[in-house]
Scaffold this active site. Structure first.
Site, PDB file in Angstrom:
ATOM      1  N   ARG A 166       0.790  -1.225   0.000  1.00 29.77           N
ATOM      2  CA  ARG A 166       0.000   0.000   0.000  1.00 29.77           C
ATOM      3  C   ARG A 166       0.826   1.281   0.000  1.00 29.77           C
ATOM      4  O   ARG A 166       0.589   2.175  -0.798  1.00 29.77           O
ATOM      5  CB  ARG A 166      -0.929   0.035   1.229  1.00 29.77           C
ATOM      6  CG  ARG A 166      -2.004  -1.026   1.229  1.00 29.77           C
ATOM      7  CD  ARG A 166      -3.025  -0.729   2.318  1.00 29.77           C
ATOM      8  NE  ARG A 166      -4.000  -1.798   2.470  1.00 29.77           N
ATOM      9  CZ  ARG A 166      -5.036  -1.762   3.290  1.00 29.77           C
ATOM     10  NH1 ARG A 166      -5.227  -0.702   4.042  1.00 29.77           N
ATOM     11  NH2 ARG A 166      -5.877  -2.773   3.383  1.00 29.77           N
TER      12      ARG A 166
ATOM     13  N   TYR B 271     -18.723  11.221 -13.940  1.00 27.47           N
ATOM     14  CA  TYR B 271     -18.732  12.400 -14.802  1.00 27.47           C
ATOM     15  C   TYR B 271     -17.411  12.616 -15.535  1.00 27.47           C
ATOM     16  O   TYR B 271     -17.373  13.372 -16.510  1.00 27.47           O
ATOM     17  CB  TYR B 271     -19.025  13.658 -13.970  1.00 27.47           C
ATOM     18  CG  TYR B 271     -20.349  13.629 -13.265  1.00 27.47           C
ATOM     19  CD1 TYR B 271     -21.548  13.481 -13.964  1.00 27.47           C
ATOM     20  CD2 TYR B 271     -20.412  13.755 -11.882  1.00 27.47           C
ATOM     21  CE1 TYR B 271     -22.765  13.452 -13.310  1.00 27.47           C
ATOM     22  CE2 TYR B 271     -21.630  13.729 -11.211  1.00 27.47           C
ATOM     23  CZ  TYR B 271     -22.801  13.570 -11.927  1.00 27.47           C
ATOM     24  OH  TYR B 271     -24.006  13.540 -11.275  1.00 27.47           O
TER      25      TYR B 271
ATOM     26  N   HIS C 269      -7.595  -5.031  -7.628  1.00 27.41           N
ATOM     27  CA  HIS C 269      -7.373  -4.298  -6.376  1.00 27.41           C
ATOM     28  C   HIS C 269      -8.615  -4.377  -5.488  1.00 27.41           C
ATOM     29  O   HIS C 269      -9.543  -3.572  -5.642  1.00 27.41           O
ATOM     30  CB  HIS C 269      -7.049  -2.832  -6.700  1.00 27.41           C
ATOM     31  CG  HIS C 269      -6.366  -2.091  -5.591  1.00 27.41           C
ATOM     32  ND1 HIS C 269      -5.080  -2.371  -5.190  1.00 27.41           N
ATOM     33  CD2 HIS C 269      -6.786  -1.071  -4.795  1.00 27.41           C
ATOM     34  CE1 HIS C 269      -4.727  -1.554  -4.221  1.00 27.41           C
ATOM     35  NE2 HIS C 269      -5.757  -0.762  -3.952  1.00 27.41           N
TER      36      HIS C 269
END
Length: 742
Positions: free
Chosen positions: A38, A128, A84
């Site tokens: 990570r 969007y 993931h």
């Protein structure tokens, strides 16, 4: 019965363990997972797993720079579904950052839509926005189809993903990285890719060089938001040698001249990682708190480029002093702390130096080049084998056709008769009839010759390490051509400057300059009236009256001299306003009950003061040397059993002193020693009594003293001129009977 057996089987698998050991083992596993999977980037490609998976998923969606855009929601869906197993918000935020040109020096994602801005506004929702890969990202993945790196199973084992990218681009240092793991963190600033390439080329030729030499090429961080890097070269070298350090970054500003002698300050670049809206809010807060008296207003006139306008209070304000104060108290100056903590090729966390990072990148490129070359060689050899089979078929075309037509199993017959391999026979049997043209035979021969030349080159490359390093140098040079200093994206943005010279901002510059009249009453009440007013009209409490008054500015340091020989200092702006009767001065200074204030004056930098006791002992001292830093004041004149009585500025080359015995002595001011502290020297000697008054004057102008309702000037002073510590003589006729000069 079966349930009982199952319970028995379960019980047999239970193992006893100490709680401390179990917690330690599991916490260590969690910590390593956080560190490796990570938080820390890989030194080879500079990517964390989430970034690597994002780029790989976009590649699978064919979102290369020449294709159209796709919704970010589609990309995020593929990433969390295939590679993931984490939240979509975290994945989308990572993707957004890769597209922000103010956060990443060389963006890996090209965004379409609202991807946030330098003001700190967040990006629009992923439904969007749209995205595709950039040339930089493609350079990172160049070689994935050529066995350049290992692939590992995804979290569910359904697909494979690259363990690391081939990384033709030095992404770790070029784009930087930051993250907090368990017990460790990383913080790497962006750098200029062209400078990194220069350092890589030098390191290839001089593998034994020191980090200091590489710093001749890598001048320092190159932030996407520009700014000025305010560090000396030695500090930068030390940071890169140890992998830890700090870099001070200042905003870039310029002075714009306006009409009528006015000007304004325009900030065009701000430090990396600073949100412009937060920066403006901090400056506005200082303005509202009246901590920026030199600044009248701040405006944001930014459009595509940053443009913050600072309007000074007036044209006399020093822009350097204003900016120095803002650098000290706002994020117009910021510090980036370097921590080159990365995962090496074995996934081991390690703090590396600049040389180690560059060498690790080159070692990775050597492995990639070797694997790609071997992969290509295998393909070339396979194709050459097939072409040899084709040529054999053309030489014996009729017999080959006959075997295929007459034999039930032509494959073994062809292999035996023409000594062909299984691969060659399969290719012959799959050959189309239209390929049997004579022209096709010529093309096969030409292709075979070209492949043979390539085979020789590849085998020579794999056999000679020096040739491979030359090839890597060519690849690095190609990267420099694409992303180097001469390109639009590669031009250095952060200007390298020297460490800032300490500019002491006077405290007066932080206070709005306004005229005031300081009034001190006999009962010790002090106040500051606005403007320079006539103190005759000032009202006091019943039984109180005026003791001392002083016309000053709010920026002045007001000096108070007490009967104990101690000085106190109060800033003009700190004295309570003129409404009411003020406040006791003992609230501002620690003045003992037995002491009283005998003098009040402003501190003048070039001025000398005479301090003296009632018994005629004193000395000279610089006005700046009596400034007290605390409420307790500063002891200057040691009075002993005497009392401090005089504190007045030296305003002439002569001094006149008259005692209570009505003896006048005149001598030169230069006879009085200058001291920083002490009891002083005898100014005039007395057999009884003490000093009545002291006056400074210039010899050329004569000695002034009160005479009737006016002032008389005595120019013939021969009778009274003497040496310091003499007794003196009776003053001239007409001298006031109260032994005062005024």
């Amino acid at each position: 019965m079966n349930d009982i057996k199952n319970d028995i089987k379960i019980e047999e698998k239970i193992e006893s363990a100490k709680l401390a050991d179990a917690l330690s083992e599991r916490y260590l596993a969690y910590a390593m997972s956080t560190i490796v999977s990570r938080s820390l980037p890989d030194v080879r490609d500079g990517l964390k797993p989430v970034h690597r998976r994002l780029l790989y998923a976009m590649r699978h969606l064919r979102l290369d720079p020449t294709s159209g855009f796709k919704k970010c929601a589609r990309v995020v869906g593929d990433v969390i579904g295939k590679y993931h197993p984490h939240g979509d918000v975290a994945v989308y935020e990572a993707m957004v950052r890769l597209a922000q040109d103010f956060a990443v020096r060389y963006p890996l994602v090209e965004g379409q839509g609202n991807f946030g801005n330098i003001d700190g506004d967040r990006a629009a929702a992923m439904r969007y926005t749209e995205a595709r890969l950039t040339d930089t990202a493609m350079a990172l993945m160049n070689g994935l189809d050529d066995n350049a790196v290992d692939f590992v199973p995804t979290y569910d084992g359904s697909e494979d993903e690259p363990a690391v990218m081939p990384a033709a681009f030095p992404n770790l240092l070029a784009n930087g990285s930051s993250g907090i793991a368990v017990g460790m963190a990383t913080n790497i600033p962006p750098h200029n890719a062209g400078e990194l390439c220069d350092a890589l080329l030098y390191l290839i030729k001089h593998p034994d060089c020191e980090t200091e030499k590489l710093c001749d090429f890598v001048l320092g961080p190159d932030f996407p938001t520009g700014g000025l890097l305010m560090e000396n070269h030695k500090a930068i070298v030390k940071a890169y040698e140890t992998g830890r350090g700090s870099f001070r970054v200042r905003s870039k500003w310029e002075k714009e001249e306006l009409s009528h002698g006015q000007y304004q300050i325009v900030i065009t670049e701000i430090p990396y990682g600073v949100a412009k809206s937060d920066l403006i809010a901090k400056i506005a807060k200082l303005l509202n708190e009246k901590k920026l008296p030199m600044l009248a207003d701040v405006r944001d006139e930014s459009a595509e480029e940053v443009r913050l306008v600072l309007e000074p209070k007036n044209r006399t304000v020093s822009p350097e002093h204003l900016m120095e104060y803002l650098f000290q108290h706002t994020d117009l100056q910021n510090t980036f702390h370097l921590n080159l903590n990365v995962l090496d090729a074995d996934s081991t966390p390690k703090v590396m130096s600049l040389k180690q990072v560059l060498q690790a990148f080159l070692n990775h490129r050597m492995i990639v080049l070797t694997r790609c070359s071997q992969h290509r060689l295998d393909k070339v050899l396979h194709r050459m084998e097939v072409l040899q089979g084709f040529l054999m078929a053309y030489l014996n075309l009729d017999r080959v056709i006959e075997i295929i037509r007459t034999e039930d199993e032509p494959k073994p017959v062809l292999m035996e008769e023409f000594n062909l391999s299984d691969v060659q026979v399969e290719a012959i049997l799959n050959m189309k009839l239209r390929s049997l043209r004579k022209l096709e035979e010529m093309q096969i021969k030409n292709e075979y010759d070209e492949l043979d030349k390539e085979r020789i080159d590849l085998q020579a490359l794999l056999a000679d390490e020096n040739l491979r390093w030359q090839k890597i140098a060519e690849q690095v040079s190609d990267v420099k051509k694409r992303f180097g200093q001469k390109t639009k994206v590669g031009a250095r943005r952060t200007v390298i400057a020297d460490a800032p010279v300490a500019i002491e901002v006077p405290i007066e510059a932080m206070i709005e300059k306004e005229p005031i009249t300081v009034v001190l009453s006999k009962k010790g009440w002090i106040r500051a009236l606005k403007g320079h007013v006539d103190v005759a009209e000032v009202k006091f409490k019943d039984g109180d009256s005026l003791k001392l008054s002083l016309k000053a500015q709010t920026t002045d340091k007001i000096l108070f001299f007490s009967t104990s020989g101690r000085f106190y200092t109060i800033m003009g702006d700190k004295i309570v306003g003129g409404r009411g009767f003020g406040e006791p001065i003992r609230l501002s200074i620690d003045l003992p009950e037995k002491d009283d204030i005998i003098a009040m004056l402003t501190c003048q930098p070039e001025q000398q003061l005479l301090v003296a006791t009632d018994k005629g002992k004193g000395f000279l001292i610089a006005s700046t040397d009596v400034i007290a830093q605390t409420k307790a004041g500063k002891m200057v004149l040691n009075v002993g059993s005497d009392t401090a009585k005089f504190c007045l500025p030296v305003t002439g080359d002569m001094i006149a002193i008259i005692g209570q015995n009505r003896k006048l002595l005149v001598f030169r001011s230069s006879e009085i020693p200058t001291m920083s502290r002490g009891s002083g020297v005898m100014l005039q000697r007395y057999q009884g009594g003490g000093t009545s008054d002291i006056e400074f004057f210039n010899e050329a102008d004569g000695m002034p003293f009160a005479f009737g309702n006016g002032i008389r000037i005595e120019r013939d002073l021969i009778a009274w001129i003497g040496k310091r510590a003499q007794v003196g003589k009776i003053p001239p006729v007409g001298f006031s009977r109260n032994n005062k000069f005024k």
